[in-house]
Design an enzyme around this catalytic site. Sequence first.
Site, PDB file in Angstrom:
ATOM      1  CB  CYS A 144       1.979  -3.476   5.125  1.00 17.84           C
ATOM      2  SG  CYS A 144       0.352  -3.974   5.742  1.00 17.84           S
ATOM      3  CG  HIS A 172      -0.277   0.094   2.529  1.00 20.33           C
ATOM      4  ND1 HIS A 172       0.157   1.273   3.076  1.00 20.33           N
ATOM      5  CD2 HIS A 172       0.029  -0.867   3.434  1.00 20.33           C
ATOM      6  CE1 HIS A 172       0.699   1.046   4.267  1.00 20.33           C
ATOM      7  NE2 HIS A 172       0.639  -0.258   4.498  1.00 20.33           N
TER       8      HIS A 172
END
Length: 423
Positions: free
Chosen positions: A336, A318
């Site tokens: 992440c 992201h």
Amino acid sequence: MDVRRRLTLLAVTIAATPLILGGCTADRKDATGSASGRAPDPAVTVTPADRAKDVPVSAEVGTSVSHGKVTGVKLTDDKGKQVAGEPREDGSSWVPSTPLENGRTYTAEVTATGKKGRTAVGRTTFTTSPKSTRQAIKSTLYFTGNQTYGTAMPVTVAFDPPIPKEARATVQRRLFVKTDPPQPGTWSWVGDGKQVEYRAPDFWKPGTKISVRSGLAGLPIGKEFIGDDDRRSTSKIGRQVALEIDNATKQMSVLQDGKLVRKIPVSMGKPSTPTSSGKMVIMEKHDFTTFDTRGSADPYVVDVEDAQRLTWGGEFIHAAPWSEGDQGHINVSHGCTNVSVTAADWLMGITKVGDLVTIKGTEVQLDQGNGFTAWNVSWDEFAKGSALPVPPGLKPAPTLSPGHPGAVAGGSSPAPAPSASGG
């Protein structure tokens, strides 16, 4: 002496004559009881048994034929309406296209044809069970219709509660996949039966059409449960794109058809919350979402843009404008893969759900079943997870292209329940 000799010769001739005549006129029968030179007539056995009651609505018409092959199946309900369906590839049964109805009577008529056009017809009439009071196992088919997926997209079905080991063959037999052009594969169960995935030995060919049916409605599953629903979907496979992320260099390589098209700096999970290494598949894409980890050891709430899920546990790729200075240099995330706003927006335009993402060099390995992990093991290992015999002719995958590095080992399976966490 001459008289006696003539009488003896005459007796031998008379005695031999019936034996010669008998050899010309007797019926010699083969092991089947059919006359020599004549093919045996076909014979048909049909299930469910005639006059059977409490038959599940998931029932199929069993078709066992000797000395011939099935040339027609007709199934009608008690109002004379014909039920649509098609035979299994192995010819063992005829499968209705939709679940039967509870408390109805059906008549099946199966025609078999043998050599020289001889036919036989088998019939059975049966009644389906009333609506079951058993608990339904919730199933989720992660293969939506009318989509274009990446070449690594497995067909995935998740279950809550998990399917017990002794019932997996029964469930798997009611999961159907057709590919056009044909590219056969197999199902493989993950961990404790919370998830089953389907893939071929190699990645899907671009342009392949995949049709899926999860025909579980009313299916008895063990002694306590039944299947919940009958679902269908058809989608196609698009072009090949793969992402390779290397912790050693803190770089993401984006490959299309095996050729490098861009390198992107990344920042992954810090040592206390490391990113998983393994072969993953993009599961879903969000232009905007919120990561909410309240209740965890490291609670936070953050809004993110251009997020692409990789695991049930909450690992995403992201946009992370707050870590752009760290990207390409140091890992600072909660697990992440952080990229710049510009890179995240570009990635959203080139990737699809079903694209392969390979991460290597981090502190932990991806748990098998934590996401769509069908490619996280070799073909041989994947095929071992099937509850039914693997179709003949399927062999280990060939050497993969540079865009598809070799498989890595996986471990146990967490529950396939999406987490909103990220970082």
